[in-house]
Design a protein around this motif. Structure first.
Motif, PDB file in Angstrom:
ATOM      1  N   PHE B  27      -0.752  19.430  -2.722  1.00 32.82           N
ATOM      2  CA  PHE B  27      -1.148  18.446  -1.893  1.00 32.82           C
ATOM      3  C   PHE B  27      -2.648  18.618  -1.704  1.00 32.82           C
ATOM      4  O   PHE B  27      -3.406  17.544  -1.362  1.00 32.82           O
ATOM      5  N   THR B  28      -3.080  19.626  -1.623  1.00 32.57           N
ATOM      6  CA  THR B  28      -4.741  19.950  -1.586  1.00 32.57           C
ATOM      7  C   THR B  28      -5.303  19.421  -2.676  1.00 32.57           C
ATOM      8  O   THR B  28      -6.364  18.735  -2.555  1.00 32.57           O
ATOM      9  N   GLN B  34      -9.381  12.510  -3.805  1.00 29.76           N
ATOM     10  CA  GLN B  34      -9.954  11.416  -3.236  1.00 29.76           C
ATOM     11  C   GLN B  34     -11.582  11.640  -2.674  1.00 29.76           C
ATOM     12  O   GLN B  34     -12.044  12.715  -2.487  1.00 29.76           O
ATOM     13  N   ASP B  35     -12.095  10.321  -2.730  1.00 28.21           N
ATOM     14  CA  ASP B  35     -13.297  10.416  -2.287  1.00 28.21           C
ATOM     15  C   ASP B  35     -13.911   9.043  -1.707  1.00 28.21           C
ATOM     16  O   ASP B  35     -13.116   8.054  -1.716  1.00 28.21           O
ATOM     17  N   ASP B  40      -8.106   5.766   0.045  1.00 18.29           N
ATOM     18  CA  ASP B  40      -6.731   5.702   0.154  1.00 18.29           C
ATOM     19  C   ASP B  40      -5.906   6.491  -0.879  1.00 18.29           C
ATOM     20  O   ASP B  40      -4.629   6.237  -0.834  1.00 18.29           O
ATOM     21  N   PHE B  41      -6.517   7.311  -1.614  1.00 21.63           N
ATOM     22  CA  PHE B  41      -5.611   7.745  -2.795  1.00 21.63           C
ATOM     23  C   PHE B  41      -4.458   8.557  -2.298  1.00 21.63           C
ATOM     24  O   PHE B  41      -3.469   8.364  -2.783  1.00 21.63           O
ATOM     25  N   VAL B  42      -4.577   9.406  -1.416  1.00 19.45           N
ATOM     26  CA  VAL B  42      -3.285  10.223  -0.860  1.00 19.45           C
ATOM     27  C   VAL B  42      -2.499   9.457  -0.117  1.00 19.45           C
ATOM     28  O   VAL B  42      -1.285   9.486  -0.589  1.00 19.45           O
ATOM     29  N   VAL B  43      -2.746   8.618   0.749  1.00 18.26           N
ATOM     30  CA  VAL B  43      -1.846   7.668   1.141  1.00 18.26           C
ATOM     31  C   VAL B  43      -0.941   6.832   0.137  1.00 18.26           C
ATOM     32  O   VAL B  43       0.220   6.638   0.059  1.00 18.26           O
ATOM     33  N   GLU B  44      -2.077   6.412  -0.928  1.00 21.63           N
ATOM     34  CA  GLU B  44      -1.081   5.451  -1.958  1.00 21.63           C
ATOM     35  C   GLU B  44      -0.169   6.197  -2.528  1.00 21.63           C
ATOM     36  O   GLU B  44       0.935   5.904  -3.004  1.00 21.63           O
TER      37      GLU B  44
END
Lengths: 269, 149
Positions: B27-28, B34-35, B40-44
């Motif tokens: 997860f890390t 993400q930058d 929104d990369f993680v949310v996506e």
């Protein structure tokens, strides 16, 4: 984080020439300098171009695509994994085409069914294929075989990804001509290593790789002597899944073999 | 709650998720991808994971309701679920999937049914936790702050 960057740079230094060493170091540093992120991406793209041109100037016909970026065809039936691998590759400054099956990958290459691709496919030239192993329909292994059987595409390096760290599976893929094998979940360090190695090969081997049978065998000695122990190549050394002592130290292996060694080992079989 | 408090709450919450084994290092990894250009990369990715998971859990429920159980098919679904859970770092769910696969291999219906319940349960917990975490992040952003790494 800082020690991670230094560590990464130290390893890479052994493989790369100095300009790329600086780029890799900066790649880590700029995570914390968002404003320079875009500039850095341009710099990395520039470095990639520089590497290609350097190779071309040596007179070797690079098999890289006509465009500036490395074009990777990523194959995975999982949409989660496709999204992740796409992002990993883009961060590594690659152009990515992600498809959800081996069949679609072959279609993209122009290699579907019995039809061989025509040479007029340069616009969509693929520099690297990275594929999941376990997929419904055509497995990554079957895709690998199809690619390596094709006179047009067999020079394209193929990397296999799998959640299962199984020696027999890894060996099978490598014997079939896979460039490397990554144990999932895929990390940025895995992708960076793959791309770095690929760029190094392009620079060093160039056109010499054309036509050479890319069958590879394990050669742990060579791996160790030319770089730090495999487990430190990835940024987190604890990335391997729990596995029996008989599996390899590192989840990924990259092998080189001269044609003489190939001759020797194939006889030994 | 002021911004600093919100940020502290997020960090504590996130730490607890790792500490309690809901999330692992992968997860890390995602967070590091993400930058500001891909905020929104993680949310996506996690949204795709939720989508996939719900589909797979549905398929698993249906498959285990059949007269004749197709263990191969169930195993294939669990394998997929294990894979995507591993890719986002949903450690507890991933580990349960391993147990689940063992029951599939043993063609143990009871075991499979039990595992399915456990997996559904763990999944719903991690989903709730991730959604809470994302909500905290949104609150921080709305308050004009930045999400601590």
């Amino acid at each position: 984080m800082k020690s991670k960057a230094k560590h990464y740079s130290r390893i890479k230094c052994q493989q790369w020439g100095s300009p790329v060493y600086y780029i890799s170091f900066l790649l880590f540093k700029t995570k914390f300098h968002p404003v320079s992120g875009i500039l850095l991406e341009m710099a990395v793209n520039g470095a990639v171009t520089w590497l290609r041109r350097a190779g071309e100037m040596d007179g070797y016909g690079l098999s890289a695509s006509d465009t500036e970026e490395v074009h990777v065809l990523a194959v995975d039936d999982s949409q989660v994994d496709r999204k992740v691998i796409e992002r990993l590759l883009k961060i590594t400054s690659c152009k990515v085409t992600a498809v959800d099956s081996g069949r679609r990958a072959l279609q993209f290459l122009g290699l579907d069914d019995e039809k061989e691709a025509s040479n007029g496919f340069d616009g969509l030239k693929v520099d690297l294929i990275i594929t999941d192993y376990c997929m419904p329909g055509m497995t990554g292994y079957e895709l690998l075989k199809k690619v390596k059987e094709s006179s047009v595409f067999r020079e394209i390096p193929v990397v296999i990804m799998s959640s299962e760290n199984v020696i027999t599976r890894i060996d099978r893929c490598l014997e079939e001509g896979a460039e490397d094998f990554i144990v999932k979940p895929v990390k940025l360090s895995d992708v960076k290593r793959i791309i770095d190695c690929m760029m190094t090969d392009l620079r060093e081997g160039g056109g010499g790789r054309r036509g050479i049978n890319k069958r590879k065998l394990r050669d742990d000695g060579e791996d160790r002597s030319s770089s730090s122990p495999p487990s430190t190549l990835s940024s987190s050394s604890s990335s391997t899944a729990p596995c029996s002592p008989t599996t390899v130290d590192s989840p990924t292996r990259r092998l080189k073999m001269t044609s003489f060694e190939e001759h020797v080992f194939s006889n030994k079989k | 709650m002021d911004l600093v408090q919100l940020q502290r709450q997020l960090v504590d919450y996130r730490t607890s998720l790792y500490h309690e084994g809901f999330l692992d290092e992968q997860f890390t990894q995602l967070q590091e991808l993400q930058d500001e250009n891909n905020p929104d990369f993680v949310v996506e990715v996690v949204s795709l994971y939720f989508e996939d998971s719900e589909r797979l859990l549905n398929e698993l429920s249906k498959a285990l309701e059949q007269q004749i159980i197709d263990f191969k098919r169930i195993d294939a679904h669990v394998h997929q679920f294990k894979g995507s859970s591993s890719s986002i770092g949903a450690q507890r769910v991933q580990r349960l999937c391993i147990v689940f696969r063992n029951y599939c291999e043993a063609q143990n219906v009871e075991g499979c049914l039990k595992c399915l319940q456990q997996v559904k349960h763990e999944y719903s917990i991690v989903k709730t936790k991730l959604e809470s975490m994302f909500q905290l992040e949104r609150q921080i952003l709305n308050a004009g702050g930045s999400v601590p790494v």
